[in-house]
Write a protein that holds these residues in place. Structure first.
Motif, PDB file in Angstrom:
ATOM      1  N   GLY A  31      -2.619   3.385  -5.694  1.00 39.46           N
ATOM      2  CA  GLY A  31      -2.619   2.218  -4.818  1.00 39.46           C
ATOM      3  C   GLY A  31      -1.261   1.533  -4.789  1.00 39.46           C
ATOM      4  O   GLY A  31      -0.797   1.077  -3.733  1.00 39.46           O
ATOM      5  N   PHE A  32      -0.619   1.458  -5.949  1.00 40.98           N
ATOM      6  CA  PHE A  32       0.717   0.858  -6.016  1.00 40.98           C
ATOM      7  C   PHE A  32       1.707   1.668  -5.175  1.00 40.98           C
ATOM      8  O   PHE A  32       2.511   1.107  -4.441  1.00 40.98           O
ATOM      9  CB  PHE A  32       1.192   0.773  -7.471  1.00 40.98           C
ATOM     10  CG  PHE A  32       2.595   0.284  -7.604  1.00 40.98           C
ATOM     11  CD1 PHE A  32       2.907  -1.054  -7.407  1.00 40.98           C
ATOM     12  CD2 PHE A  32       3.616   1.164  -7.915  1.00 40.98           C
ATOM     13  CE1 PHE A  32       4.199  -1.507  -7.521  1.00 40.98           C
ATOM     14  CE2 PHE A  32       4.922   0.724  -8.024  1.00 40.98           C
ATOM     15  CZ  PHE A  32       5.215  -0.618  -7.828  1.00 40.98           C
ATOM     16  N   MET A  33       1.675   2.994  -5.274  1.00 39.16           N
ATOM     17  CA  MET A  33       2.593   3.846  -4.506  1.00 39.16           C
ATOM     18  C   MET A  33       2.314   3.730  -3.007  1.00 39.16           C
ATOM     19  O   MET A  33       3.242   3.718  -2.199  1.00 39.16           O
ATOM     20  CB  MET A  33       2.495   5.307  -4.971  1.00 39.16           C
ATOM     21  CG  MET A  33       3.030   5.532  -6.383  1.00 39.16           C
ATOM     22  SD  MET A  33       4.696   4.914  -6.622  1.00 39.16           S
ATOM     23  CE  MET A  33       5.622   6.070  -5.650  1.00 39.16           C
ATOM     24  N   LYS A  34       1.049   3.637  -2.633  1.00 46.76           N
ATOM     25  CA  LYS A  34       0.718   3.452  -1.214  1.00 46.76           C
ATOM     26  C   LYS A  34       1.275   2.125  -0.709  1.00 46.76           C
ATOM     27  O   LYS A  34       1.832   2.046   0.384  1.00 46.76           O
ATOM     28  CB  LYS A  34      -0.800   3.488  -1.010  1.00 46.76           C
ATOM     29  CG  LYS A  34      -1.407   4.863  -1.073  1.00 46.76           C
ATOM     30  CD  LYS A  34      -2.906   4.770  -0.841  1.00 46.76           C
ATOM     31  CE  LYS A  34      -3.563   6.127  -0.934  1.00 46.76           C
ATOM     32  NZ  LYS A  34      -5.015   6.028  -0.739  1.00 46.76           N
ATOM     33  N   THR A  35       1.129   1.086  -1.513  1.00 47.27           N
ATOM     34  CA  THR A  35       1.657  -0.229  -1.136  1.00 47.27           C
ATOM     35  C   THR A  35       3.178  -0.191  -1.014  1.00 47.27           C
ATOM     36  O   THR A  35       3.756  -0.721  -0.068  1.00 47.27           O
ATOM     37  CB  THR A  35       1.236  -1.288  -2.173  1.00 47.27           C
ATOM     38  OG1 THR A  35      -0.188  -1.286  -2.266  1.00 47.27           O
ATOM     39  CG2 THR A  35       1.732  -2.666  -1.793  1.00 47.27           C
ATOM     40  N   ALA A  37       5.098   2.486  -0.446  1.00 46.54           N
ATOM     41  CA  ALA A  37       5.461   3.287   0.731  1.00 46.54           C
ATOM     42  C   ALA A  37       5.201   2.505   2.023  1.00 46.54           C
ATOM     43  O   ALA A  37       6.006   2.551   2.961  1.00 46.54           O
ATOM     44  CB  ALA A  37       4.684   4.601   0.735  1.00 46.54           C
ATOM     45  N   GLY A  38       4.112   1.777   2.068  1.00 45.16           N
ATOM     46  CA  GLY A  38       3.814   0.967   3.245  1.00 45.16           C
ATOM     47  C   GLY A  38       4.851  -0.122   3.460  1.00 45.16           C
ATOM     48  O   GLY A  38       5.310  -0.353   4.579  1.00 45.16           O
ATOM     49  N   ALA A  39       5.269  -0.784   2.374  1.00 45.42           N
ATOM     50  CA  ALA A  39       6.293  -1.831   2.487  1.00 45.42           C
ATOM     51  C   ALA A  39       7.621  -1.233   2.947  1.00 45.42           C
ATOM     52  O   ALA A  39       8.317  -1.814   3.785  1.00 45.42           O
ATOM     53  CB  ALA A  39       6.464  -2.553   1.160  1.00 45.42           C
ATOM     54  N   ALA A  40       7.977  -0.062   2.414  1.00 45.05           N
ATOM     55  CA  ALA A  40       9.210   0.605   2.834  1.00 45.05           C
ATOM     56  C   ALA A  40       9.130   0.987   4.312  1.00 45.05           C
ATOM     57  O   ALA A  40      10.108   0.856   5.050  1.00 45.05           O
ATOM     58  CB  ALA A  40       9.475   1.835   1.970  1.00 45.05           C
ATOM     59  N   GLY A  41       7.986   1.460   4.750  1.00 49.32           N
ATOM     60  CA  GLY A  41       7.807   1.811   6.158  1.00 49.32           C
ATOM     61  C   GLY A  41       7.918   0.603   7.073  1.00 49.32           C
ATOM     62  O   GLY A  41       8.563   0.658   8.117  1.00 49.32           O
TER      63      GLY A  41
END
Length: 174
Positions: A31-35, A37-41
């Protein structure tokens, strides 16, 4: 010895009133990595408009015609002499050289190596950067000696009503 000091003053099932204890570890590594990656996107996508504006400005830089700036009157500049001026902005140093009766050249006079000032040496007929012994061809602005590899940015000029005007900075051709 009494354990009065170690006793929790409220129910152990709900030891904090503002956190749901069962959901404390809801954000795991995935979940942390998804968050992340989403913030970077989101950041990357939000920077696209600014990149497009910057690219548009840089691509059109050579085509942009600035307000014409009077440099000198024709009769004030003898053949072989030069005059320094500012163009296109107040902090952009430039130099105008009169080569013959009707031929003038103008360049931004910051060396393309390390931005040192470039000087017109009338006796030698050369434009010289004293910092690292760079030399430029006065006819084209191309480097002829020293470390500079790119020509000086040329400034297009016009002669109108016995005065010399700076019009625009020509695009660098690779």
């Amino acid at each position: 010895m009494s354990n009065k000091n170690n006793k929790i003053p409220f129910s152990e099932d709900n030891y904090t009133h503002n956190i749901n204890r069962l959901n404390e570890r809801k954000l795991d590594r995935r979940g942390f990595m998804k968050t992340l990656a989403g913030a970077a996107g989101v950041f990357a996508i939000s920077s696209i408009p600014w990149g497009a504006v910057a690219a548009k400005e840089l691509m059109g830089l050579g085509e942009k015609e600035y307000p014409h700036k009077k440099i000198a009157d024709v009769d004030e500049l003898p053949i072989g002499d030069a005059v320094e001026f500012k163009f296109p902005g107040a902090h952009d140093d430039a130099i105008l050289i009169r080569l013959s009766e009707n031929k003038y050249v103008a360049y931004q006079n910051a060396c393309t190596h390390l931005r040192c000032p470039v000087y017109w040496v009338k006796d030698q007929g050369e434009m010289i950067c004293p910092c690292h012994h760079g030399k430029f061809d006065v006819e084209t602005g191309s480097p002829t000696a020293g470390p500079p590899r790119r020509p000086l940015p040329e400034i297009e000029i016009k002669v109108k009503d016995s005065a010399i005007y700076a019009v625009k900075v020509k695009r660098y051709e690779a």
